[in-house]
Every structure is written in structure tokens, then in C-alpha cells.
Design a protein around this motif. Structure first.
Motif, PDB file in Angstrom:
ATOM      1  N   ASP A 146      -3.160   2.031  -3.712  1.00 25.75           N
ATOM      2  CA  ASP A 146      -3.800   2.428  -2.462  1.00 25.75           C
ATOM      3  C   ASP A 146      -4.795   1.339  -2.061  1.00 25.75           C
ATOM      4  OD1 ASP A 146      -6.096   2.768  -4.032  1.00 25.75           O
ATOM      5  OD2 ASP A 146      -5.768   4.924  -4.264  1.00 25.75           O
ATOM      6  N   LYS A 164       4.514   8.535  -3.875  1.00 24.02           N
ATOM      7  CA  LYS A 164       5.666   7.994  -3.141  1.00 24.02           C
ATOM      8  C   LYS A 164       6.220   6.706  -3.745  1.00 24.02           C
ATOM      9  CE  LYS A 164       4.414  10.069   1.302  1.00 24.02           C
ATOM     10  NZ  LYS A 164       4.151   9.833   2.735  1.00 24.02           N
ATOM     11  N   ARG A 165       5.712   6.305  -4.919  1.00 24.32           N
ATOM     12  CA  ARG A 165       6.139   5.026  -5.496  1.00 24.32           C
ATOM     13  C   ARG A 165       7.589   5.051  -5.972  1.00 24.32           C
ATOM     14  NH1 ARG A 165       0.507   3.185  -8.615  1.00 24.32           N
ATOM     15  NH2 ARG A 165      -0.770   3.529  -6.754  1.00 24.32           N
ATOM     16  N   SER A 224       0.926   5.434  -1.892  1.00 27.87           N
ATOM     17  CA  SER A 224       0.309   6.427  -2.767  1.00 27.87           C
ATOM     18  C   SER A 224       1.164   6.595  -4.024  1.00 27.87           C
ATOM     19  CB  SER A 224       0.170   7.766  -2.048  1.00 27.87           C
ATOM     20  OG  SER A 224       1.450   8.289  -1.748  1.00 27.87           O
ATOM     21  N   ARG A 225       0.548   7.091  -5.074  1.00 25.61           N
ATOM     22  CA  ARG A 225       1.275   7.249  -6.340  1.00 25.61           C
ATOM     23  C   ARG A 225       2.457   8.193  -6.198  1.00 25.61           C
ATOM     24  NH1 ARG A 225       0.883   5.961 -11.414  1.00 25.61           N
ATOM     25  NH2 ARG A 225      -1.034   4.799 -10.995  1.00 25.61           N
ATOM     26  N   GLN A 261       0.840  -1.196   0.000  1.00 27.45           N
ATOM     27  CA  GLN A 261       0.000   0.000   0.000  1.00 27.45           C
ATOM     28  C   GLN A 261       0.875   1.247   0.000  1.00 27.45           C
ATOM     29  OE1 GLN A 261      -3.385  -0.268   2.565  1.00 27.45           O
ATOM     30  NE2 GLN A 261      -3.640   1.958   2.712  1.00 27.45           N
TER      31      GLN A 261
END
Length: 433
Positions: A337, A218-219, A215-216, A213
Motif C-alpha cells: 500500500d 487483492k495481491r 492491498s493485501r 500499489q
């Protein structure tokens, strides 16, 4: 099975043939009927069709086998595998792919190679130019058939099959089935016998499917952390080229040299270099799309990362099939997410994948973190309380600035008060007072 193949298996350390290799060997030796070979990713489908082709080949009799691949990378990969096996048979193998010098291919075709491996567009182009002679072709292999028998490539494959002799055998191979594979008589003009060994095959290694899990935004940071893991490298899949380029540019801007990309935007040389560096372990992350990485065999690939989650179950199957091949362990990391990961579970509800949470904790990937460990980590990273000494005012210090105390969370900080310039201009003696 020929003695040459037995020796090759022993040299490679294989115990014996896989299920698909055993199932299609005799039907392809005999010819006569078209077949569809269905087996899991990484189960040895390339060797399954190359053994009967080599067993039937007649050196010096022109082109007798035509192997159609969906991408340049896969065509070159299959070419190299066949060359490794073809030594004792004294036959020539020629790759025909887009991006290569077509005049040079014209010259190589004059040597009458027995086996052609190529992409649909280039094969069809050379057929139209009458440079590729297929009147002696006995076998046509349509590899990754579920991919090739759709959209624009379907018509190209249909024209290629129509160009070879009517009695030539057509063998379709795929890791997943699709409706068209059961309607080949209507689509291609000839029926095909389905040979499905997916339930029998046990060649896959143990693969862990993790839900990460994140967020985009922090990928990319998570990808960077994963590169620090020992002996880690991964194919990273994107749904869109624009998102792939955005991530790639981020890493290049940060100065990370161990990240490369494999996509249709790069020229042939750049793609070959990226794939070669990744196979050698010189690159930790290879950013790619489904089209570019379809069917690629990277020995002992530790992990596959779904930066963008796939929209179809078949896409997921092909992606994760790059790891855990031929009995090796593997890892799949799915970014998303909470909502994305729930949708992924629904998408794969009919498949036998056990998707479980996975975490990056203290420099390791773990499947569980104790609550007290999380609290301990929070305490270690919590900002320390700072208490600054009070500033005792003097006429000299007060003349320079005034201070006020501001409380922010647990920290006590002191900030200088802004001067009221307009009032000071009118009242130059303000500080003296």
C-alpha cells in the motif's frame, strides 16, 4: 587463464571474464592468504572460484576443495556448473546435502572425489563420523558468506574451517558486505584480504524497479493477472512461510496449475521438481522465501515480485539479483500500500535503485496511464442503466404479490414486497379486500 577456460567462454558466448573472475583468479591460484570476494549478484562468482580450483586440482589425490553453500538448491546448482566446466580435468565432484541418502554418500566418499560441494550441516556430520577426509584440502570456499557467517551456520562453518589444514586457503564470496567480513581474524582465526569489485562491475542488465500499489487482499488476483502476460514468469518472495502457504493454497483451490512453491517444508524431490519446472517455463510463478531462493541462477528470468516487502536493504539486493543477470533485462515488482511503498523507498535511500510506479492496464504492465484513459475505462465498466416496465396491477396479480420501486445508484430495480404472514393469518381475506 587456461586454454580450457578460454574455449568454454567462447562456447558460452562470453566476451571475457567478469571483474570478479579477473580479480580473484591469481590470488586463488597462488593460495597463501584468505580472501573475501565482493561483487554484484549475477556477476559470475561461481565461475570465479571454480576456475582456479580446477586449475590447481590434482586428479586422483583425494579431496582438495571444499565448497560450502547455504541451501540444498544452491549446492546442486553449483555442483552442476562445476561438472559442466570440469570435463577436461578428469575430476570427480560430489554434492553432500541434507535430505539425500547418507549411506550412499558414504559409498561415494570412498571414491575420493576431488571436489566436495555441500551444506554445512551434512558436511559437519560426515566430518564427525570420520567419513569425510579433509587432510588434503587446499581450498575452502564459503559461498554467500554474509548469510553463512551468522546465527547457527556460523559455528558450523567455523568447525569446518578448523578441520582442514591450517595453510588451506579460505575464500569468502558475497554480493553484499557485512560487518563480520571485516572481522574474520577475530571470528575465524585468520585475516582475509578484501577484494571488492562492486563499483567496477558492469555485468548487470537494465532492471526496472516498479512500485505496484495494491492491498493485501487483492495481491493474489494481481498475480493471476500477471500470469496472462506473454512470456512472463517470476520468482515471488514472501517474508513468512504461513503467508506463502496461504497464497499457494488459494491458487490450488482456484485450479491454477502454473504455480508452485519452493520452501523448506517440501522434501528434496518436490523442491527439485518445482525448480526444474520453473526453469523450463512450465511454471509461471514460483513462490519462495529468502532462504530457499538464496543465490539461485535462473537464466533470463523476466521478473522478481516482492509479495511481501523485505525488512532489510541487503535482503532486497539478493532478491532482485535473481533477474537482470549477465546483461539480460529484468523487472522487479514491489507490492504494497502507499505506506509500505514509502517505507521501501526510505529503506533503499542509500542504494542506486530508481523505484517508479507501475500499473496493470488493459492486459499490459505500463509505467503511466493517461487520465482520459482511466475515465474511458471507468465508463466502459460502469453499470448500465436499466428501466423495467411498470407492472400494471390486476386483481389476479395483486393477489400474488405487491411491488414497490427502489432507486439504487442509477439503476431502477423492482423488488417484491414481503408478505406480512401474521396479519394474513389473522385476516385471510386481506388480498380480496
Amino acid at each position: 587463464m587456461l586454454e580450457e577456460f578460454v574455449k568454454r567462454f567462447e562456447k558460452l558466448g562470453y566476451d571475457g571474464q567478469t571483474e570478479i573472475q579477473k580479480a580473484v583468479y591469481q590470488p586463488m591460484i597462488d593460495g597463501g592468504e584468505d580472501i573475501v570476494g565482493l561483487s554484484p549478484t549475477g556477476s559470475g562468482k561461481t565461475v570465479a572460484f571454480l576456475m582456479p580450483i580446477l586449475a590447481n586440482i590434482m586428479a586422483g589425490q583425494g579431496t582438495q576443495a571444499l565448497i560450502v553453500e547455504p541451501s540444498q538448491e544452491l549446492a546442486m546448482q553449483v555442483t552442476n556448473i562445476i561438472r559442466d566446466w570440469a570435463g577436461p580435468f578428469n575430476v570427480k565432484i560430489l554434492p553432500l546435502i541434507g535430505g539425500a541418502n547418507v549411506k550412499r554418500q558414504h559409498e561415494q566418499l570412498k571414491k575420493r572425489p576431488e571436489i566436495i560441494v555441500g551444506t554445512p550441516g551434512r558436511i559437519l556430520s560426515l566430518l564427525s563420523d570420520r567419513k569425510l577426509k579433509v587432510n588434503n584440502v587446499e581450498t575452502v570456499v564459503v559461498d554467500e558468506a554474509d548469510d553463512l557467517l551468522q546465527d547457527d551456520s556460523l559455528e558450523k562453518v567455523r568447525q569446518i574451517v578448523a578441520a582442514v589444514p591450517r595453510d588451506a586457503q579460505v575464500a569468502y564470496f558475497s554480493a553484499t558486505d557485512s560487518e563480520i567480513l571485516y572481522k574474520l581474524e577475530d571470528v575465524m582465526g585468520k585475516p582475509a584480504r578484501i577484494i571488492d569489485v562492486r563499483d567496477l562491475d558492469k555485468s548487470r542488465g537494465k532492471v526496472q524497479h516498479g512500485q505496484f500499489q495494491v492491498s493485501r487482499g487483492k495481491r493474489n488476483d494481481v498475480l493471476n493477472r500477471l500470469t496472462k502476460l506473454t512470456n512472463f514468469k517470476a520468482l515471488v518472495f514472501f517474508n513468512q512461510q504461513t503467508e506463502l502457504n496461504r497464497a499457494f493454497n488459494y491458487f490450488k483451490h482456484q485450479g491454477y496449475a502454473q504455480v508452485e512453491k519452493l520452501s523448506g517444508e517440501e522434501n528434496k524431490m518436490a523442491r527439485e521438481r518445482a525448480l526444474r519446472n520453473f526453469r523450463k517455463g512450465q511454471t509461471k510463478l514460483l513462490l519462495t522465501t529468502d532462504v530457499a531462493a538464496r543465490g539461485l541462477d535462473i537464466p533470463k528470468l523476466p521478473a522478481v515480485i516482492n509479495y511481501d516487502l523485505p525488512k532489510e536493504a541487503n535482503t532486497y539486493i539478493h532478491r532482485v539479483g535473481r533477474t537482470g543477470r549477465m546483461g539480460e533485462p529484468g523487472l522487479v515488482i514491489n507490492f504494497g500500500d502507499d505506506h509500505d511503498l514509502r517505507d521501501l523507498k526510505k529503506l533503499l535511500r542509500d542504494e542506486e535503485y530508481d523505484l517508479q510506479p507501475i500499473y496493470y492496464f488493459r492486459g499490459k504492465l505500463v509505467d503511466h496511464v493517461e487520465e482520459e484513459e482511466i475515465e474511458k475505462l471507468k465508463a466502459e465498466n460502469a453499470p448500465k442503466k436499466k428501466v423495467l416496465p411498470e407492472v400494471k396491477g390486476t386483481k389476479a396479480s395483486a393477489k400474488k404479490t405487491r411491488y414497490r420501486k427502489i432507486e439504487v445508484a442509477e439503476n431502477v430495480v423492482q423488488k417484491p414486497r414481503k408478505k406480512n404472514r401474521k396479519r394474513n393469518q389473522k385476516n385471510k381475506g386481506y388480498h380480496k379486500k
